[in-house]
Design an enzyme around this catalytic site. Structure first.
Site, PDB file in Angstrom:
ATOM      1  N   CYS A 154       0.810  -1.232   0.047  1.00 26.99           N
ATOM      2  CA  CYS A 154       0.176   0.036   0.031  1.00 26.99           C
ATOM      3  C   CYS A 154       0.752   1.228   0.076  1.00 26.99           C
ATOM      4  O   CYS A 154       0.113   2.294  -0.225  1.00 26.99           O
ATOM      5  CB  CYS A 154      -0.914  -0.054   1.270  1.00 26.99           C
ATOM      6  SG  CYS A 154      -1.922  -1.484   1.007  1.00 26.99           S
ATOM      7  N   HIS A 294      -1.947   8.038   6.095  1.00 26.11           N
ATOM      8  CA  HIS A 294      -2.524   6.757   5.456  1.00 26.11           C
ATOM      9  C   HIS A 294      -3.657   6.320   6.214  1.00 26.11           C
ATOM     10  O   HIS A 294      -4.667   5.721   5.430  1.00 26.11           O
ATOM     11  CB  HIS A 294      -1.338   5.769   5.749  1.00 26.11           C
ATOM     12  CG  HIS A 294      -1.393   4.368   5.152  1.00 26.11           C
ATOM     13  ND1 HIS A 294      -1.630   4.287   3.802  1.00 26.11           N
ATOM     14  CD2 HIS A 294      -1.624   3.073   5.794  1.00 26.11           C
ATOM     15  CE1 HIS A 294      -1.637   2.903   3.699  1.00 26.11           C
ATOM     16  NE2 HIS A 294      -2.031   2.122   4.542  1.00 26.11           N
ATOM     17  N   GLU A 305       0.116   4.902  13.497  1.00 27.41           N
ATOM     18  CA  GLU A 305       0.402   6.286  12.658  1.00 27.41           C
ATOM     19  C   GLU A 305       0.464   7.479  13.620  1.00 27.41           C
ATOM     20  O   GLU A 305       1.012   8.380  13.579  1.00 27.41           O
ATOM     21  CB  GLU A 305      -0.341   6.307  11.568  1.00 27.41           C
ATOM     22  CG  GLU A 305      -0.111   7.445  10.727  1.00 27.41           C
ATOM     23  CD  GLU A 305      -0.839   7.419   9.407  1.00 27.41           C
ATOM     24  OE1 GLU A 305      -0.526   8.249   8.414  1.00 27.41           O
ATOM     25  OE2 GLU A 305      -1.747   6.645   9.212  1.00 27.41           O
ATOM     26  N   LYS A 324      -9.072   7.795   3.153  1.00 30.23           N
ATOM     27  CA  LYS A 324      -9.734   6.612   3.193  1.00 30.23           C
ATOM     28  C   LYS A 324     -11.253   6.447   3.995  1.00 30.23           C
ATOM     29  O   LYS A 324     -11.984   5.392   3.769  1.00 30.23           O
ATOM     30  CB  LYS A 324      -8.781   5.363   3.848  1.00 30.23           C
ATOM     31  CG  LYS A 324      -7.746   5.213   2.981  1.00 30.23           C
ATOM     32  CD  LYS A 324      -6.749   4.320   3.389  1.00 30.23           C
ATOM     33  CE  LYS A 324      -5.193   4.135   2.553  1.00 30.23           C
ATOM     34  NZ  LYS A 324      -4.599   5.302   2.585  1.00 30.23           N
ATOM     35  N   HIS A 329      -9.998   1.615   1.526  1.00 36.49           N
ATOM     36  CA  HIS A 329      -8.675   1.518   1.451  1.00 36.49           C
ATOM     37  C   HIS A 329      -8.141   0.877  -0.036  1.00 36.49           C
ATOM     38  O   HIS A 329      -8.695  -0.249  -0.409  1.00 36.49           O
ATOM     39  CB  HIS A 329      -8.361   0.392   2.254  1.00 36.49           C
ATOM     40  CG  HIS A 329      -6.757   0.089   2.473  1.00 36.49           C
ATOM     41  ND1 HIS A 329      -5.721   1.032   1.677  1.00 36.49           N
ATOM     42  CD2 HIS A 329      -5.943  -0.676   3.213  1.00 36.49           C
ATOM     43  CE1 HIS A 329      -4.722   0.640   2.195  1.00 36.49           C
ATOM     44  NE2 HIS A 329      -4.679  -0.401   2.977  1.00 36.49           N
ATOM     45  N   PHE A 385       1.727  -3.576   4.067  1.00 40.04           N
ATOM     46  CA  PHE A 385       2.179  -4.635   4.458  1.00 40.04           C
ATOM     47  C   PHE A 385       3.532  -5.016   4.228  1.00 40.04           C
ATOM     48  O   PHE A 385       3.788  -4.666   2.977  1.00 40.04           O
ATOM     49  CB  PHE A 385       1.225  -5.721   3.986  1.00 40.04           C
ATOM     50  CG  PHE A 385      -0.186  -6.006   4.642  1.00 40.04           C
ATOM     51  CD1 PHE A 385      -0.559  -4.997   5.676  1.00 40.04           C
ATOM     52  CD2 PHE A 385      -1.014  -6.766   4.262  1.00 40.04           C
ATOM     53  CE1 PHE A 385      -1.597  -5.267   6.395  1.00 40.04           C
ATOM     54  CE2 PHE A 385      -2.453  -7.012   4.789  1.00 40.04           C
ATOM     55  CZ  PHE A 385      -2.558  -6.094   5.728  1.00 40.04           C
TER      56      PHE A 385
END
Length: 398
Positions: A154, A294, A305, A324, A329, A385
């Site tokens: 991502c 993010h 985060e 998002k 996402h 990831f």
């Protein structure tokens, strides 16, 4: 070193298929999640997502569409819009193609694996090659510079834009089409993400399911998208009279070297990535006007985060927004879509609200309504990831 301008943008997203429409939807803070027939028919536990309403007829003749998988259709269309927006000629000199991708082609491979061997389509090989999208964009526009593909989950969209910026900054190329795509709204992908507990289960109200930073978040809503920017040397852009939306001023990427799907809980590597991007841009933390986070709406990611932002901005975070909540996402495409939204927000001095946020985070999350700020550079984060971290600093044009 060359300053790197942004002169074109193209987007295909759940929020809209032009930069104006997408940014307006994000500014309204309206979630695009809905139940999807294909997921309902499959009888899955999670039956909703954030799709793109896209008609390929405007970009590809019918006989070619069957040779192009959906993620490539979205990407080639978004890149074509960006190319046209920038006013570049076909075969533009010293122009590269930089594409980020997540798992779209892997998911396609898996779906083909369920077919009888005699029914495998003739175009299967080019449709399942991870580099096919970069090649298609290069072929369509006659671009003979580097055509590169980045797979950092991502973080891929931000990495593609950042690496293109670096190539221009140091003179390896003069311009680039850079961005990312992902499209995995399939029963296979939904089942895979659900199996690791990543998805929200709020099926009774999909529009309330994506809740970045919220105390009641329970996982992300899967979406699809593609977005591309045209980057070029600022002096070249000015010389040809191009419209300059802003600049990619800073970029950094680093790896957690930790868990394969969970971020480091203390957020230290993510914070160091942000600091490095700011240093690359020659900016102090207090010069950042806002952050496009993010923020996937998962417990681990959002907590890490938030800690990382607190570390990077010890005097208090600037206003933080999370796209998002609206788009879901969108995996690899997130960094590219969010770069467009972040730069527009910075230019207009208006930070979008984070959809479905009601409280619970220690940082300054914008919610409820847009917030007016002074025009200033923006920090855009993308984490993936595998522990991939990437941060971009975008500076609005004059």
């Amino acid at each position: 070193m060359h300053r790197v301008a942004i002169t074109g943008a193209g987007i295909k997203s759940p929020a809209g298929n032009t930069a104006d429409d997408a940014c307006a939807t994000v500014l309204a803070g309206r979630s695009m999640a809905r139940h999807l027939p294909g997921l309902l028919d499959a009888g899955l536990k999670v039956t909703f997502g954030c799709p793109v309403d896209f008609d390929p007829d405007g970009y590809f003749p019918r006989h070619r569409q069957r040779h192009l998988d959906r993620p490539t259709q979205l990407a080639v269309a978004a890149a074509a819009d960006a190319f046209a927006d920038a006013g570049l000629p076909h075969g533009a000199d010293r122009c590269g193609v930089y594409v980020g991708t997540g798992g779209a082609h892997t998911a396609l491979n898996a779906s083909y694996g369920a077919l009888p061997l005699a029914r495998i389509p003739v175009a299967t090989v080019p449709m399942t090659m991870p580099n096919a999208t970069a090649a298609r964009i290069s072929i369509r526009h006659g671009l003979r510079g580097p055509a590169l593909t980045f797979a950092t989950a991502c973080a891929s969209g931000a990495v593609a834009i950042g690496e293109a910026m670096m190539a221009i900054r140091y003179g390896r190329i003069d311009r680039a089409v850079a961005g990312a795509m992902d499209s995995m709204l399939t029963p296979f992908a939904i089942s895979a993400f659900a199996a690791i507990g990543a998805l929200s289960r709020r099926g009774e109200a999909p529009e309330l399911a994506s809740r970045p930073f919220d105390r009641d978040r329970d996982g992300f809503v899967l979406g699809e998208a593609a977005a591309f920017l045209v980057l070029e040397r600022l002096d070249d852009a000015r010389a040809r009279g191009a419209r300059v939306y802003g600049e990619v001023s800073g970029y950094a990427t680093a790896a957690d070297a930790g868990h394969i799907v969970k971020p480091l809980e203390d957020g230290e590597v993510a914070a160091e990535t942000m600091r490095a991007a700011l240093a690359d841009a020659g900016l102090a933390p207090e010069e950042i006007g806002h952050v496009n986070a993010h923020a996937t709406a998962t417990q681990f990611n959002d907590r890490a985060e938030a800690l990382a932002l607190a570390r990077c901005f010890p005097g208090g975070t600037p206003p933080v927004t999370a796209t998002k909540g609206v788009t879901g996402h969108i995996l690899a495409a997130g960094g590219a879509v969010e770069a467009i939204v972040a730069l527009r927000s910075a230019r207009d001095g208006l930070v979008p609200p984070t959809a479905n946020y009601t409280g619970g985070s220690p940082i300054d999350v914008v919610h409820g309504e847009p917030r007016r700020i002074e025009t200033a550079p923006v920090l855009s984060n993308s984490f993936g990831f595998g522990g991939h971290n990437a941060s971009l600093v975008l500076t609005p044009g004059d």
